[in-house]
Design a protein around this motif. Sequence first.
Motif, mmCIF file in Angstrom:
data_model
loop_
_atom_site.group_PDB
_atom_site.id
_atom_site.type_symbol
_atom_site.label_atom_id
_atom_site.label_comp_id
_atom_site.label_asym_id
_atom_site.label_seq_id
_atom_site.Cartn_x
_atom_site.Cartn_y
_atom_site.Cartn_z
ATOM 1 N N GLN A 144 0.813 -1.197 0.024
ATOM 2 C CA GLN A 144 0.007 0.055 -0.077
ATOM 3 C C GLN A 144 0.858 1.412 -0.097
ATOM 4 O OE1 GLN A 144 -3.369 0.239 -0.444
ATOM 5 N NE2 GLN A 144 -3.234 2.566 -0.025
ATOM 6 N N ARG A 145 1.906 1.181 0.669
ATOM 7 C CA ARG A 145 2.807 2.184 0.383
ATOM 8 C C ARG A 145 3.599 2.634 -0.686
ATOM 9 N NH1 ARG A 145 7.813 1.736 4.840
ATOM 10 N NH2 ARG A 145 8.101 0.104 3.454
ATOM 11 N N LEU A 146 3.846 1.456 -1.180
ATOM 12 C CA LEU A 146 4.058 1.648 -2.742
ATOM 13 C C LEU A 146 3.336 2.047 -3.460
ATOM 14 C CD1 LEU A 146 6.766 1.146 -4.650
ATOM 15 C CD2 LEU A 146 6.083 -1.376 -4.979
ATOM 16 N N ILE A 147 1.911 1.755 -3.416
ATOM 17 C CA ILE A 147 0.904 2.353 -4.237
ATOM 18 C C ILE A 147 0.972 3.936 -4.010
ATOM 19 C CG2 ILE A 147 -1.586 2.726 -4.222
ATOM 20 C CD1 ILE A 147 -1.685 -0.346 -3.629
ATOM 21 N N ALA A 152 2.584 9.168 -6.078
ATOM 22 C CA ALA A 152 3.575 10.455 -5.976
ATOM 23 C C ALA A 152 4.325 10.642 -7.291
ATOM 24 C CB ALA A 152 4.506 10.338 -4.769
ATOM 25 N N GLN A 153 4.660 9.536 -7.795
ATOM 26 C CA GLN A 153 5.509 9.572 -8.901
ATOM 27 C C GLN A 153 4.936 10.263 -10.142
ATOM 28 O OE1 GLN A 153 8.803 9.505 -9.247
ATOM 29 N NE2 GLN A 153 9.605 8.502 -7.545
ATOM 30 N N LYS A 158 -2.385 14.096 -3.725
ATOM 31 C CA LYS A 158 -3.211 13.897 -2.669
ATOM 32 C C LYS A 158 -3.811 12.557 -2.546
ATOM 33 C CE LYS A 158 -8.131 15.402 -1.645
ATOM 34 N NZ LYS A 158 -9.290 16.426 -2.345
ATOM 35 N N ASP A 159 -3.477 11.897 -3.712
ATOM 36 C CA ASP A 159 -4.052 10.264 -3.700
ATOM 37 C C ASP A 159 -2.846 9.650 -2.999
ATOM 38 O OD1 ASP A 159 -6.320 10.283 -5.119
ATOM 39 O OD2 ASP A 159 -5.387 10.387 -6.933
ATOM 40 N N ALA A 160 -1.510 10.085 -3.183
ATOM 41 C CA ALA A 160 -0.558 9.628 -2.489
ATOM 42 C C ALA A 160 -0.629 9.615 -1.042
ATOM 43 C CB ALA A 160 0.830 10.189 -2.903
#
Length: 229
Positions: A144-147, A152-153, A158-160
């Motif tokens: 989930q963190r990688l999502i 972010a990339q 905001k979604d990050a």
Amino acid sequence: MSKKHLQNSELETQVEEAMVQGEQFLEKNLKKILIALGALILIGVGAFVYVNKVSKPAAEKASAAMYVAEDRFLMGQDSTALKGEGIANMGFEAIQKEYSGSAAANLSYAYAGICLYDAGKYQEALDALKQFAAKDAYVAPSIQRLIGDCYAQLGQIKDAASAYEKAASMADNDAIAPSCLIKAGHAYEKLGDPKKALELYQSIKTKYYTAPEAQTVEADIIRATAAVK
């Protein structure tokens, strides 16, 4: 250049540097976490599926295919692990299709997402990672963190931020949650909300005070506090 503009520019640079450091931590540790605990998901969560919904020969083939792909993954051969190579190595993408619905296919989405992220294919990585499902306190929140990193990339800050907060909530432990909260805080700073970021940073000091991040987050707290003032 005005003093205020210069301060904002410096703040943005500091946040960017902090986010890069977080991504480097992920690169060093997520693969280890996935390898160490992924097998438990495959055996534990997937045992019922394997025995009751997939024939034993198919289950054995899926396990063998995963073993080869994981080996390439560990060797840093992400492209080969993802796409396969010859008859001996199907690759994660083929495993997803060939053994759809199995624990092996589920886990292969996580591996594939990491490979695609490392290759800079962030949208494809995001699509793969969203297919992965687990409820443990380590692999699931790490994915989930990688999502969040994918968002972010892609510039979807905001979604990050939301993804990082969700990851922290899923983990709720000293090993994973603090780094997720720091990433969420960095995202909120980029969104121009240092007050929210400060709340997240301070929560690490109070809730996860035994974690190493409880000490290192002090710099983030100082920066966010200055921005709020």
